[in-house]
Every structure is written in structure tokens, then in C-alpha cells.
Design a protein around this motif. Structure first.
Motif, mmCIF file in Angstrom:
data_model
loop_
_atom_site.group_PDB
_atom_site.id
_atom_site.type_symbol
_atom_site.label_atom_id
_atom_site.label_comp_id
_atom_site.label_asym_id
_atom_site.label_seq_id
_atom_site.Cartn_x
_atom_site.Cartn_y
_atom_site.Cartn_z
ATOM 1 N N UNK A 167 0.763 -1.227 0.049
ATOM 2 C CA UNK A 167 -0.029 0.047 0.164
ATOM 3 C C UNK A 167 0.761 1.099 -0.003
ATOM 4 N N UNK A 168 0.306 2.411 -0.575
ATOM 5 C CA UNK A 168 1.130 3.482 -0.621
ATOM 6 C C UNK A 168 1.058 4.371 0.622
ATOM 7 N N UNK A 169 2.024 5.393 0.833
ATOM 8 C CA UNK A 169 1.815 6.109 2.052
ATOM 9 C C UNK A 169 1.187 7.194 1.699
ATOM 10 N N UNK A 170 0.099 7.581 2.495
ATOM 11 C CA UNK A 170 -0.910 8.441 2.593
ATOM 12 C C UNK A 170 -0.164 9.932 2.459
ATOM 13 N N UNK A 171 0.913 10.161 2.892
ATOM 14 C CA UNK A 171 1.708 11.603 3.011
ATOM 15 C C UNK A 171 1.964 11.803 1.612
ATOM 16 N N UNK A 172 2.816 10.796 0.990
ATOM 17 C CA UNK A 172 3.271 10.830 -0.416
ATOM 18 C C UNK A 172 2.198 11.388 -1.377
ATOM 19 N N UNK A 173 1.111 10.659 -1.246
ATOM 20 C CA UNK A 173 -0.112 10.632 -1.903
ATOM 21 C C UNK A 173 -0.565 12.119 -2.015
ATOM 22 N N UNK A 174 -0.903 12.577 -0.836
ATOM 23 C CA UNK A 174 -1.534 13.876 -0.452
ATOM 24 C C UNK A 174 -0.397 14.944 -1.036
ATOM 25 N N UNK A 175 0.807 14.919 -0.800
ATOM 26 C CA UNK A 175 1.731 15.680 -1.248
ATOM 27 C C UNK A 175 1.696 15.962 -2.794
ATOM 28 N N UNK A 176 1.641 14.784 -3.471
ATOM 29 C CA UNK A 176 1.740 14.642 -5.268
ATOM 30 C C UNK A 176 0.459 15.436 -5.393
ATOM 31 N N UNK A 177 -0.810 14.851 -4.812
ATOM 32 C CA UNK A 177 -2.094 15.589 -4.943
ATOM 33 C C UNK A 177 -2.017 16.924 -4.915
ATOM 34 N N UNK A 178 -1.436 17.603 -3.744
ATOM 35 C CA UNK A 178 -1.361 18.931 -3.706
ATOM 36 C C UNK A 178 -0.731 19.675 -4.619
#
Length: 166
Positions: A1-12
Motif C-alpha cells: 500500500x502507498x504512503x498517504x503523505x506521499x499521495x497527498x503531497x503529490x495531489x497537492x
């Protein structure tokens, strides 16, 4: 599973890019209706960016006000609150439509890409709250893509049916 912090950072970063893209193209657009849609979507993307900033802080363990973690309201229909107010497309035919058509097509592709990103990431997280947030963003980006595709198709239709070729 992917790291939520990385996902949110990229989405931002994606949302900030979208905000800047729409803001810049609103200023350049020749078509009043397209200009209005880009301006409104620029504001929406900035709302998404600000929300994701708050969400990132939460996932980093910082205290965040409850109201900063409320999902922004999203309604693609509001981009066309009153089409007549943004003027009739026919009034803009004297201006070149080709640059706007190209930008609308690019906007459509960007929103499709954003939609696919959010959908894929929603499938890659264990956190149910984040999964729901990402699914919401995917639905919103899909609505944006459809909006731009419709605008693009409408301008293409008008342009292709002009007797003088544009």
C-alpha cells in the motif's frame, strides 16, 4: 500500500498546477465563456490545494481545525450558473477560436489524468477515510473533464460549421 503523505503531497502539487494552469489561461482566453469557466475552476483548484494542505498537516500529526478538514463543496453545474451571463458564443466568433480549443483539449486531458490518479490512489490506501476523500476527488475531476470535453466539442462544432473556416 502507498504512503498517504506521499499521495497527498503529490495531489497537492497537482492541484496547485491546475490552479496556475487555469488562472493563466483565463487571462489569455479569447472566449468569454471559456475565460469564465477557467476562472471558476482556478478557484476550485485552489480550494482543493488548501484542503489538501490541511489534510497533509493532519497526516503529519499536526493539529488542524475541524473546519479546515471539511471537504470542499463541488458542483460542476455551477460553472454554468447562467450561460447567458457569460455571453453567447456567437458574439465571440470574430475572435480566434483555435487557441481556446487547444487549451480546452489540454484542460480535458489534465482533468482526466487527475481523475485517474485519484481513482488509482484510492485503490492503493488502507485508510478508509483517505480512500473516501480520494474517491470524491476522482468524481470531481471526472466532472471537470466532462465539462471541458463538452466545451471543446461545442467550440469544435461551431468552428467546423463556419462557412469561412474560422
Amino acid at each position: 500500500m502507498y504512503d498517504p503523505i506521499k499521495i497527498i503531497t503529490l495531489a497537492r502539487g497537482m492541484e496547485l498546477y491546475g490552479h496556475n494552469f487555469y488562472k493563466d489561461n483565463a487571462e489569455k482566453s479569447q472566449n468569454i465563456q471559456t475565460k469564465t469557466v477557467f476562472k471558476r475552476l482556478s478557484d476550485v483548484e485552489l480550494d482543493h490545494y488548501n484542503y489538501l494542505n490541511s489534510l497533509l498537516k493532519k497526516y503529519q500529526g499536526e493539529d488542524v481545525a475541524k473546519e479546515d478538514l471539511e471537504l470542499p463543496e463541488e458542483d460542476a453545474e455551477r460553472f454554468f450558473d447562467n450561460r447567458k451571463d457569460s455571453e453567447n458564443l456567437d458574439e465571440n466568433l470574430e475572435q480566434s477560436m483555435i487557441p481556446d480549443m487547444n487549451v480546452l483539449r489540454m484542460a480535458y486531458l489534465i482533468e482526466e489524468d487527475f481523475r485517474d490518479f485519484y481513482q488509482k490512489m484510492s485503490e492503493k490506501v488502507d485508510d478508509e477515510e483517505l480512500k473516501g476523500i480520494l474517491e470524491n476527488f476522482s468524481v470531481w475531476e471526472d466532472a471537470h473533464a466532462k465539462l471541458f470535453k463538452g466545451q471543446y466539442d461545442e467550440l469544435m462544432d461551431i468552428y467546423m460549421n463556419m462557412s469561412w473556416g474560422g
